[in-house]
Scaffold this motif. Structure first.
Motif, PDB file in Angstrom:
ATOM      1  N   VAL A   1      19.205 -20.074  51.631  1.00  0.00           N
ATOM      2  CA  VAL A   1      18.204 -19.320  52.375  1.00  0.00           C
ATOM      3  C   VAL A   1      17.858 -20.138  53.531  1.00  0.00           C
ATOM      4  N   ALA A   2      17.959 -21.535  53.449  1.00  0.00           N
ATOM      5  CA  ALA A   2      17.509 -22.457  54.732  1.00  0.00           C
ATOM      6  C   ALA A   2      18.716 -22.050  55.692  1.00  0.00           C
ATOM      7  N   ILE A   3      19.861 -22.271  55.070  1.00  0.00           N
ATOM      8  CA  ILE A   3      21.009 -21.920  56.185  1.00  0.00           C
ATOM      9  C   ILE A   3      21.061 -20.566  56.912  1.00  0.00           C
ATOM     10  N   ALA A   4      20.807 -19.665  56.249  1.00  0.00           N
ATOM     11  CA  ALA A   4      20.736 -18.347  56.758  1.00  0.00           C
ATOM     12  C   ALA A   4      19.358 -18.254  57.592  1.00  0.00           C
ATOM     13  N   GLU A   5      18.268 -18.860  57.387  1.00  0.00           N
ATOM     14  CA  GLU A   5      17.218 -18.666  58.334  1.00  0.00           C
ATOM     15  C   GLU A   5      17.475 -19.527  59.482  1.00  0.00           C
ATOM     16  N   ALA A   6      18.096 -20.878  59.347  1.00  0.00           N
ATOM     17  CA  ALA A   6      18.249 -21.668  60.440  1.00  0.00           C
ATOM     18  C   ALA A   6      19.195 -20.873  61.351  1.00  0.00           C
ATOM     19  N   GLY A   7      20.393 -20.190  60.825  1.00  0.00           N
ATOM     20  CA  GLY A   7      21.145 -19.474  61.702  1.00  0.00           C
ATOM     21  C   GLY A   7      20.780 -18.459  62.376  1.00  0.00           C
ATOM     22  N   VAL A   8      20.245 -17.545  61.843  1.00  0.00           N
ATOM     23  CA  VAL A   8      19.829 -16.463  62.232  1.00  0.00           C
ATOM     24  C   VAL A   8      18.373 -16.432  62.788  1.00  0.00           C
ATOM     25  N   GLY A   9      17.441 -17.130  62.212  1.00  0.00           N
ATOM     26  CA  GLY A   9      16.074 -17.031  62.643  1.00  0.00           C
ATOM     27  C   GLY A   9      15.931 -17.947  64.131  1.00  0.00           C
ATOM     28  N   ALA A  10      16.596 -19.136  63.781  1.00  0.00           N
ATOM     29  CA  ALA A  10      16.219 -20.086  64.857  1.00  0.00           C
ATOM     30  C   ALA A  10      17.372 -19.975  66.110  1.00  0.00           C
ATOM     31  N   ALA A  11      18.411 -19.612  65.725  1.00  0.00           N
ATOM     32  CA  ALA A  11      19.367 -19.631  66.834  1.00  0.00           C
ATOM     33  C   ALA A  11      19.717 -18.151  67.254  1.00  0.00           C
ATOM     34  N   LEU A  12      19.808 -17.390  66.575  1.00  0.00           N
ATOM     35  CA  LEU A  12      20.369 -16.080  67.102  1.00  0.00           C
ATOM     36  C   LEU A  12      19.245 -15.324  67.695  1.00  0.00           C
ATOM     37  N   THR A  13      17.918 -15.404  67.073  1.00  0.00           N
ATOM     38  CA  THR A  13      16.864 -14.534  67.677  1.00  0.00           C
ATOM     39  C   THR A  13      16.444 -15.170  69.084  1.00  0.00           C
ATOM     40  N   THR A  14      16.343 -16.488  69.011  1.00  0.00           N
ATOM     41  CA  THR A  14      15.877 -17.158  70.176  1.00  0.00           C
ATOM     42  C   THR A  14      16.978 -16.880  71.248  1.00  0.00           C
ATOM     43  N   ALA A  15      18.296 -16.744  70.958  1.00  0.00           N
ATOM     44  CA  ALA A  15      19.202 -16.516  72.039  1.00  0.00           C
ATOM     45  C   ALA A  15      18.826 -15.248  72.640  1.00  0.00           C
ATOM     46  N   ILE A  16      18.617 -14.098  71.902  1.00  0.00           N
ATOM     47  CA  ILE A  16      18.506 -12.813  72.126  1.00  0.00           C
ATOM     48  C   ILE A  16      17.303 -12.667  72.938  1.00  0.00           C
ATOM     49  N   PHE A  17      16.231 -13.384  72.384  1.00  0.00           N
ATOM     50  CA  PHE A  17      14.938 -13.346  73.369  1.00  0.00           C
ATOM     51  C   PHE A  17      15.161 -14.187  74.499  1.00  0.00           C
ATOM     52  N   VAL A  18      15.852 -14.897  74.548  1.00  0.00           N
ATOM     53  CA  VAL A  18      16.140 -15.721  75.893  1.00  0.00           C
ATOM     54  C   VAL A  18      16.923 -14.921  76.775  1.00  0.00           C
ATOM     55  N   LEU A  19      17.778 -13.984  76.477  1.00  0.00           N
ATOM     56  CA  LEU A  19      18.645 -13.322  77.104  1.00  0.00           C
ATOM     57  C   LEU A  19      17.962 -11.879  77.675  1.00  0.00           C
ATOM     58  N   ALA A  20      17.023 -11.457  76.797  1.00  0.00           N
ATOM     59  CA  ALA A  20      15.984 -10.612  77.349  1.00  0.00           C
ATOM     60  C   ALA A  20      15.001 -11.041  78.501  1.00  0.00           C
ATOM     61  N   ILE A  21      14.549 -12.109  78.128  1.00  0.00           N
ATOM     62  CA  ILE A  21      13.682 -12.343  79.271  1.00  0.00           C
ATOM     63  C   ILE A  21      14.702 -12.794  80.579  1.00  0.00           C
ATOM     64  N   ARG A  22      15.852 -13.219  80.586  1.00  0.00           N
ATOM     65  CA  ARG A  22      16.519 -13.339  81.658  1.00  0.00           C
ATOM     66  C   ARG A  22      16.721 -12.145  82.265  1.00  0.00           C
ATOM     67  N   LYS A  23      16.826 -10.995  81.722  1.00  0.00           N
ATOM     68  CA  LYS A  23      17.170  -9.590  82.107  1.00  0.00           C
ATOM     69  C   LYS A  23      15.716  -9.323  82.686  1.00  0.00           C
ATOM     70  N   THR A  24      14.613  -9.466  82.193  1.00  0.00           N
ATOM     71  CA  THR A  24      13.321  -8.875  82.554  1.00  0.00           C
ATOM     72  C   THR A  24      12.394  -9.862  83.633  1.00  0.00           C
ATOM     73  N   GLN A  25      11.362 -10.222  82.909  1.00  0.00           N
ATOM     74  CA  GLN A  25      10.562 -10.997  83.741  1.00  0.00           C
ATOM     75  C   GLN A  25       9.929 -12.225  82.819  1.00  0.00           C
ATOM     76  N   ARG A  26       9.581 -13.240  83.234  1.00  0.00           N
ATOM     77  CA  ARG A  26       9.214 -14.548  82.465  1.00  0.00           C
ATOM     78  C   ARG A  26       7.672 -14.496  82.235  1.00  0.00           C
ATOM     79  N   LYS A  27       6.609 -13.945  83.159  1.00  0.00           N
ATOM     80  CA  LYS A  27       5.412 -14.018  82.668  1.00  0.00           C
ATOM     81  C   LYS A  27       4.971 -12.945  82.301  1.00  0.00           C
ATOM     82  N   GLU A  28       4.054 -13.122  81.140  1.00  0.00           N
ATOM     83  CA  GLU A  28       3.369 -11.731  80.515  1.00  0.00           C
ATOM     84  C   GLU A  28       2.280 -11.254  81.466  1.00  0.00           C
ATOM     85  N   GLU A  29       2.158  -9.975  81.742  1.00  0.00           N
ATOM     86  CA  GLU A  29       1.153  -9.214  82.462  1.00  0.00           C
ATOM     87  C   GLU A  29      -0.267  -9.229  81.708  1.00  0.00           C
ATOM     88  N   GLU A  30      -1.429  -9.292  82.573  1.00  0.00           N
ATOM     89  CA  GLU A  30      -2.432  -9.239  82.013  1.00  0.00           C
ATOM     90  C   GLU A  30      -2.780  -7.503  81.536  1.00  0.00           C
TER      91      GLU A  30
END
Lengths: 83, 88, 149
Positions: free
Chosen positions: A54-83
């Motif tokens: 479970v640790a390998i699966a969590e490190a691969g999916v949770g820490a790597a893939l999710t972070t990469a997809i969120f970084v891609l989404a932030i790159r496509k949209t905007q960086r600061k959260e609106e109030e």
């Protein structure tokens, strides 16, 4: 209380702190980094609880893939959260 | 008013979780461990696999892995269907 | 991304791919397996995508889709191999030949040539997960054109 139990409690507190930080921060890139750190600490906690699969699966999916997809989404949209 | 709703919801959810954690069995001592002992004793003979988790995932509980593969396939198809027209 | 990220990615991507292959290959001996190894290998694709942008991985979209389908088909075919007994029966374990060496009971160092259909299913599921997650990420990267900032 043994050293391992103290380490596990410290890791759990750090997981909660990282999650709260991920909700609280207004800079979305920093928020994603906090979420990835929290996920990596969760993988470490799984390893300490004797579940390395479970640790390998969590490190691969949770820490790597999710972070990469969120970084891609932030790159496509905007960086600061609106109030 | 909204703040009080948040506090009450937090207290209820945290109370339920703490109530569940207080009645938890000690680590490594589940209430029923018949299948655990079976897998530990027979997975090397029946599946010829040292890693018991892989023996369970791919041999004893292969249907679950088939379902998981189907879920992944469906997710990929959904993403491809939504994003195919929009990509250049 | 900056030149630091690109250089580090150029060094790290082969290492991550080799580690993912190791996790898949030794899935029946050490912790890990098909899903975990495929996810680790797909994180190399994520690193490529974040570091070099979507055009660098654009031509990987069709191979990833084909890899996903082939992995799923191979998994079901390997499940059908055991149909003389039951669906998903391990028909190759202990029969000699490919992955057919018998395993001594109790703690041992592990024999790579053992496990029957389990290592083959590991490879099938590993390629399936690599193809699926890689295709999803390439599609996300290509979404809405490329604006590399």
């Amino acid at each position: 209380m043994t050293l391992l139990a103290v380490l596990q409690v410290v890791i759990l507190i750090l997981i909660v702190a990282g999650s709260v930080l991920a909700v609280w921060l207004k800079d979305l890139l920093a928020s994603v980094i906090a979420l990835g750190a929290s996920s990596l600490l969760l993988a470490l906690q799984f390893y300490l609880l004797q579940a390395p699969d479970v640790a390998i699966a969590e490190a691969g999916v949770g820490a790597a893939l999710t972070t990469a997809i969120f970084v891609l989404a932030i790159r496509k949209t905007q960086r600061k959260e609106e109030e | 008013m909204r703040r009080w709703g948040v506090v009450v919801t937090f207290l209820i959810v945290a109370g339920c979780l703490l109530l569940g954690a207080a009645r938890m069995r000690p680590f490594g001592a589940p209430r029923y461990d018949l299948m655990d002992r079976y897998f530990n004793a027979f997975s090397q003979r029946e599946a010829a696999t040292n890693n018991v988790v892989t023996a369970i995932v791919f041999d004893y509980r292969g249907y679950d892995t088939l379902g998981e593969a189907t879920v992944l396939f469906t997710a990929v198809i959904g993403v491809a269907l939504v994003l195919r027209r929009l990509t250049r | 991304m900056s030149v630091v990220v690109k250089t580090i990615a150029r060094i790290l991507v082969p290492v991550i791919l080799v580690f993912g292959g190791y996790v898949i290959l030794h899935g029946h001996l050490t912790p890990g397996g098909g899903f975990q190894g495929g996810a680790v290998a797909a994180s190399a694709v994520a690193l490529l995508l974040v570091a070099f942008g979507a055009p660098a991985v654009k031509r990987l979209k069709a191979p990833f889709s084909v890899l996903e389908d082939l992995g799923g088909i191979a998994f079901v075919v390997l499940a059908f191999l055991g149909l003389g007994f039951t669906f998903f029966a391990n028909s190759l374990a202990g029969m000699g030949g490919l992955f057919g060496a018998p395993v001594p009971t109790g703690p041992n160092a592990g024999i790579l040539n053992s496990g029957g259909t389990v290592p083959l299913m590991n490879w099938a599921v590993g390629f399936k997960v690599l193809g699926g997650l890689g295709a999803v990420m390439v599609l996300f990267g290509l979404f809405g054109g490329d604006d590399d900032r």
